[in-house]
Design a protein around this motif. Structure first.
Motif, PDB file in Angstrom:
ATOM      1  N   GLY A 297       0.787  -1.228   0.000  1.00 23.07           N
ATOM      2  CA  GLY A 297       0.000   0.000   0.000  1.00 23.07           C
ATOM      3  C   GLY A 297       0.816   1.273   0.000  1.00 23.07           C
ATOM      4  N   VAL A 298       2.134   1.180   0.059  1.00 26.00           N
ATOM      5  CA  VAL A 298       3.002   2.356   0.079  1.00 26.00           C
ATOM      6  C   VAL A 298       3.326   2.791  -1.350  1.00 26.00           C
ATOM      7  CG1 VAL A 298       5.246   3.265   0.785  1.00 26.00           C
ATOM      8  CG2 VAL A 298       4.000   1.716   2.301  1.00 26.00           C
ATOM      9  N   HIS A 299       3.202   4.078  -1.607  1.00 28.60           N
ATOM     10  CA  HIS A 299       3.558   4.623  -2.917  1.00 28.60           C
ATOM     11  C   HIS A 299       5.041   4.982  -2.917  1.00 28.60           C
ATOM     12  CE1 HIS A 299      -0.830   5.133  -3.238  1.00 28.60           C
ATOM     13  NE2 HIS A 299      -0.626   5.161  -4.559  1.00 28.60           N
ATOM     14  N   ARG A 300       5.801   4.364  -3.822  1.00 32.14           N
ATOM     15  CA  ARG A 300       7.241   4.586  -3.890  1.00 32.14           C
ATOM     16  C   ARG A 300       7.616   5.219  -5.229  1.00 32.14           C
ATOM     17  NH1 ARG A 300       6.532  -0.209  -1.143  1.00 32.14           N
ATOM     18  NH2 ARG A 300       7.476  -0.225   0.951  1.00 32.14           N
ATOM     19  N   ALA A 301       8.742   5.923  -5.231  1.00 32.44           N
ATOM     20  CA  ALA A 301       9.209   6.620  -6.432  1.00 32.44           C
ATOM     21  C   ALA A 301       9.266   5.659  -7.615  1.00 32.44           C
ATOM     22  CB  ALA A 301      10.583   7.233  -6.168  1.00 32.44           C
ATOM     23  N   PHE A 302       8.680   6.069  -8.724  1.00 32.97           N
ATOM     24  CA  PHE A 302       8.615   5.232  -9.917  1.00 32.97           C
ATOM     25  C   PHE A 302       9.340   5.908 -11.081  1.00 32.97           C
ATOM     26  CE2 PHE A 302       5.856   3.561 -13.543  1.00 32.97           C
ATOM     27  CZ  PHE A 302       6.545   2.369 -13.629  1.00 32.97           C
ATOM     28  N   GLN A 303       8.856   7.084 -11.486  1.00 30.82           N
ATOM     29  CA  GLN A 303       9.557   7.828 -12.527  1.00 30.82           C
ATOM     30  C   GLN A 303       9.280   9.319 -12.366  1.00 30.82           C
ATOM     31  OE1 GLN A 303       8.095   7.573 -16.672  1.00 30.82           O
ATOM     32  NE2 GLN A 303       6.436   6.283 -15.926  1.00 30.82           N
ATOM     33  N   LEU A 304      10.278  10.118 -12.736  1.00 34.56           N
ATOM     34  CA  LEU A 304      10.117  11.572 -12.746  1.00 34.56           C
ATOM     35  C   LEU A 304       9.777  11.989 -14.163  1.00 34.56           C
ATOM     36  CD1 LEU A 304      10.508  14.192 -10.956  1.00 34.56           C
ATOM     37  CD2 LEU A 304      12.691  14.424 -12.162  1.00 34.56           C
ATOM     38  N   CYS A 305       8.585  12.528 -14.357  1.00 33.56           N
ATOM     39  CA  CYS A 305       8.101  12.901 -15.687  1.00 33.56           C
ATOM     40  C   CYS A 305       8.324  14.383 -15.937  1.00 33.56           C
ATOM     41  CB  CYS A 305       6.610  12.602 -15.817  1.00 33.56           C
ATOM     42  SG  CYS A 305       6.185  10.861 -15.655  1.00 33.56           S
ATOM     43  N   VAL A 306       9.045  14.696 -17.008  1.00 29.00           N
ATOM     44  CA  VAL A 306       9.239  16.079 -17.437  1.00 29.00           C
ATOM     45  C   VAL A 306       8.378  16.286 -18.688  1.00 29.00           C
ATOM     46  CG1 VAL A 306      10.883  17.840 -18.147  1.00 29.00           C
ATOM     47  CG2 VAL A 306      11.567  16.078 -16.494  1.00 29.00           C
ATOM     48  N   VAL A 307       7.566  17.336 -18.671  1.00 25.02           N
ATOM     49  CA  VAL A 307       6.502  17.500 -19.661  1.00 25.02           C
ATOM     50  C   VAL A 307       6.784  18.687 -20.579  1.00 25.02           C
ATOM     51  CG1 VAL A 307       4.016  17.857 -19.961  1.00 25.02           C
ATOM     52  CG2 VAL A 307       4.868  16.553 -17.989  1.00 25.02           C
ATOM     53  N   ASP A 308       6.649  18.464 -21.884  1.00 21.83           N
ATOM     54  CA  ASP A 308       6.703  19.542 -22.879  1.00 21.83           C
ATOM     55  C   ASP A 308       5.274  19.954 -23.212  1.00 21.83           C
ATOM     56  OD1 ASP A 308       9.421  19.603 -23.088  1.00 21.83           O
ATOM     57  OD2 ASP A 308       9.541  18.585 -25.022  1.00 21.83           O
ATOM     58  N   ILE A 309       5.004  21.241 -23.109  1.00 22.88           N
ATOM     59  CA  ILE A 309       3.691  21.759 -23.504  1.00 22.88           C
ATOM     60  C   ILE A 309       3.908  22.828 -24.560  1.00 22.88           C
ATOM     61  CG2 ILE A 309       1.628  23.003 -22.752  1.00 22.88           C
ATOM     62  CD1 ILE A 309       1.889  21.711 -20.054  1.00 22.88           C
ATOM     63  N   ARG A 310       3.176  22.701 -25.651  1.00 29.99           N
ATOM     64  CA  ARG A 310       3.305  23.669 -26.749  1.00 29.99           C
ATOM     65  C   ARG A 310       1.961  23.817 -27.434  1.00 29.99           C
ATOM     66  NH1 ARG A 310       7.575  23.161 -31.824  1.00 29.99           N
ATOM     67  NH2 ARG A 310       7.176  25.221 -32.727  1.00 29.99           N
ATOM     68  N   ASP A 311       1.611  25.071 -27.716  1.00 31.36           N
ATOM     69  CA  ASP A 311       0.349  25.365 -28.412  1.00 31.36           C
ATOM     70  C   ASP A 311      -0.846  24.733 -27.706  1.00 31.36           C
ATOM     71  OD1 ASP A 311       1.793  26.776 -30.319  1.00 31.36           O
ATOM     72  OD2 ASP A 311       2.042  25.012 -31.598  1.00 31.36           O
ATOM     73  N   GLY A 312      -0.824  24.777 -26.377  1.00 32.77           N
ATOM     74  CA  GLY A 312      -1.982  24.344 -25.616  1.00 32.77           C
ATOM     75  C   GLY A 312      -2.162  22.856 -25.468  1.00 32.77           C
ATOM     76  N   ALA A 313      -1.127  22.068 -25.739  1.00 40.62           N
ATOM     77  CA  ALA A 313      -1.237  20.616 -25.581  1.00 40.62           C
ATOM     78  C   ALA A 313       0.132  20.053 -25.225  1.00 40.62           C
ATOM     79  CB  ALA A 313      -1.777  19.966 -26.852  1.00 40.62           C
ATOM     80  N   ILE A 314       0.134  18.842 -24.696  1.00 37.23           N
ATOM     81  CA  ILE A 314       1.383  18.175 -24.348  1.00 37.23           C
ATOM     82  C   ILE A 314       1.972  17.547 -25.604  1.00 37.23           C
ATOM     83  CG2 ILE A 314       2.387  16.235 -23.062  1.00 37.23           C
ATOM     84  CD1 ILE A 314       0.358  16.838 -20.841  1.00 37.23           C
ATOM     85  N   THR A 315       3.213  17.942 -25.913  1.00 34.43           N
ATOM     86  CA  THR A 315       3.870  17.425 -27.114  1.00 34.43           C
ATOM     87  C   THR A 315       4.845  16.298 -26.805  1.00 34.43           C
ATOM     88  OG1 THR A 315       5.633  19.083 -26.959  1.00 34.43           O
ATOM     89  CG2 THR A 315       3.691  19.663 -28.259  1.00 34.43           C
ATOM     90  N   GLY A 316       5.196  16.130 -25.548  1.00 36.63           N
ATOM     91  CA  GLY A 316       6.130  15.069 -25.205  1.00 36.63           C
ATOM     92  C   GLY A 316       6.279  14.916 -23.702  1.00 36.63           C
ATOM     93  N   VAL A 317       6.613  13.704 -23.299  1.00 31.77           N
ATOM     94  CA  VAL A 317       6.900  13.394 -21.896  1.00 31.77           C
ATOM     95  C   VAL A 317       8.164  12.543 -21.873  1.00 31.77           C
ATOM     96  CG1 VAL A 317       6.111  12.250 -19.786  1.00 31.77           C
ATOM     97  CG2 VAL A 317       4.453  13.432 -21.265  1.00 31.77           C
ATOM     98  N   VAL A 318       9.075  12.891 -20.976  1.00 29.37           N
ATOM     99  CA  VAL A 318      10.236  12.043 -20.719  1.00 29.37           C
ATOM    100  C   VAL A 318      10.159  11.611 -19.263  1.00 29.37           C
ATOM    101  CG1 VAL A 318      12.731  11.785 -20.777  1.00 29.37           C
ATOM    102  CG2 VAL A 318      11.604  13.320 -22.407  1.00 29.37           C
ATOM    103  N   GLY A 319      10.083  10.297 -19.048  1.00 28.57           N
ATOM    104  CA  GLY A 319      10.032   9.755 -17.701  1.00 28.57           C
ATOM    105  C   GLY A 319      11.373   9.139 -17.339  1.00 28.57           C
ATOM    106  N   PHE A 320      11.965   9.605 -16.251  1.00 29.48           N
ATOM    107  CA  PHE A 320      13.289   9.156 -15.839  1.00 29.48           C
ATOM    108  C   PHE A 320      13.182   8.159 -14.686  1.00 29.48           C
ATOM    109  CE2 PHE A 320      13.917  13.252 -17.852  1.00 29.48           C
ATOM    110  CZ  PHE A 320      15.029  13.031 -18.651  1.00 29.48           C
ATOM    111  N   PHE A 321      13.630   6.925 -14.935  1.00 29.73           N
ATOM    112  CA  PHE A 321      13.558   5.865 -13.939  1.00 29.73           C
ATOM    113  C   PHE A 321      14.861   5.827 -13.135  1.00 29.73           C
ATOM    114  CE2 PHE A 321      10.246   4.786 -16.819  1.00 29.73           C
ATOM    115  CZ  PHE A 321       9.325   4.029 -16.107  1.00 29.73           C
TER     116      PHE A 321
END
Length: 343
Positions: A297-321
């Motif tokens: 039941g414990v939530h543990r670090a999984f990935q750090l997501c860095v988000v690109d937003i352009r023209d009002g929408a998400i254009t990319g996500v990079v998740g670092f494990f």
């Protein structure tokens, strides 16, 4: 007063003067070394080395250039020395291979050194980003993931020239002095670097401080959709050709449908609240620490997501494990625990 005491007092005074004058530069030097190396950890180490070298040479600093330029000269040469012994740090999209098949199991490549994220707190500390929009824009210039990934394509000297000239706005003469070369050589290297990078800086996602209210809502909807484990809602806020990357897994994925398939078939979450999202900022962009609920039941670090937003929408996500990404961002390794200590 003995000569030894006088000398000790003089050294102590010089040390205090050095620390007062150079301390405000530490964060921007971390960003500079990160641009050069693509590694937050190595950037921190090389800034330490920069300060050690600068202190040892401080008695000979004559003020022919500004202290800031002098410190950047030392930092740049530390980086160039380090780059002689390491390969570039790419993202999966920079490996020259086509997009991956989301139905095929992802494969880790731990033998490669991947591009790392740069949490904003490493640049600005716990106080956060500058309030003034102009200061904030300058502060995050050239650290967006897309641009830093493009920089890694350049030979080290071209990388240094591009950063010093176009990001830090040093003159050709100042850049030549920093690199021990000529202004003509600097201009030639800049021309070659620009031919490779193109408009890489302009292609980067919206910085966290530049988001409109609607874009803040898109980012919030993205995080909330993951917490509900509502995959259609996750991809709904993305563009048709959005990308998803997650080093050290060696593939990247393009398009809403492939991203939907990837999450639905390969993410270990299965139900609402299996994932928790903790907002943060990295590379001057919106980001989130994603935590996965374990059997206890414990939530543990999984990935750090860095988000690109352009023209009002998400254009990319990079998740670092990488657990170190959470530590450097000041995020806890498990929810309910204290944040990781500052390195």
């Amino acid at each position: 007063m003995s000569a030894q005491v006088e000398q000790d007092d003089r050294v102590a005074g010089d040390r205090t003067n050095f620390e007062v004058r150079t301390a405000p530069l530490r964060g921007e030097l971390v960003a500079h070394c990160y641009r050069m190396l693509g590694s937050a950890g190595e950037a921190e180490d090389l800034v330490q080395e920069t300060y050690l070298r600068a202190w040892r040479s401080y008695h000979s600093f004559e003020g022919r250039s500004s202290l800031r330029t002098w410190m950047y000269t030392i930092a740049t040469n530390c980086c160039l020395t380090a780059l002689r012994q390491q390969a570039r740090r790419p993202l999966p999209s920079g490996l020259g291979q086509p997009p991956g098949n989301p139905s095929v199991a992802v494969v880790e490549d731990r033998a490669r050194d991947w591009l790392e994220p740069l949490p904003d707190r490493l640049v600005w500390g716990e106080a956060g980003m500058p309030v003034d929009p102009a200061e904030r824009s300058v502060a995050t210039e050239g650290v967006q993931l897309a641009f830093v990934a493009t920089l890694q394509e350049l030979p080290p000297l071209q990388r240094a020239v591009l950063v010093l000239r176009e990001v830090l706005q040093l003159s050709a003469a100042e850049t030549a002095s920093a690199l021990g070369t000529t202004a003509a050589a600097v201009n030639s290297a800049l021309q070659r670097a620009r031919a490779t990078v193109g408009d890489g800086l302009e292609r980067s996602g919206r910085r966290a401080g530049e988001l409109t209210q609607a874009e803040h809502e898109i980012y919030a909807a993205f995080c909330a959709a993951f917490e509900r484990y509502d995959i259609p809602a996750v991809v709904r806020v993305m563009t048709e050709q959005a990308t998803w990357q997650m080093p050290p897994f060696d593939r990247f994925y393009v398009g809403r449908e492939d991203i939907r398939t990837l999450i639905g078939t390969q993410c270990p979450a299965a139900a609402p609240q299996d994932l928790r999202m903790v907002p943060t900022t990295s590379n001057g962009q919106p980001a989130a620490g994603m935590y996965l609920r374990g059997e206890d039941g414990v939530h543990r670090a999984f990935q750090l997501c860095v988000v690109d937003i352009r023209d009002g929408a998400i254009t990319g996500v990079v998740g670092f494990f990488d657990p170190d990404a959470f530590r450097r961002a000041g995020l806890p390794v498990a929810l309910g625990e204290d944040p990781a200590p500052t390195p």
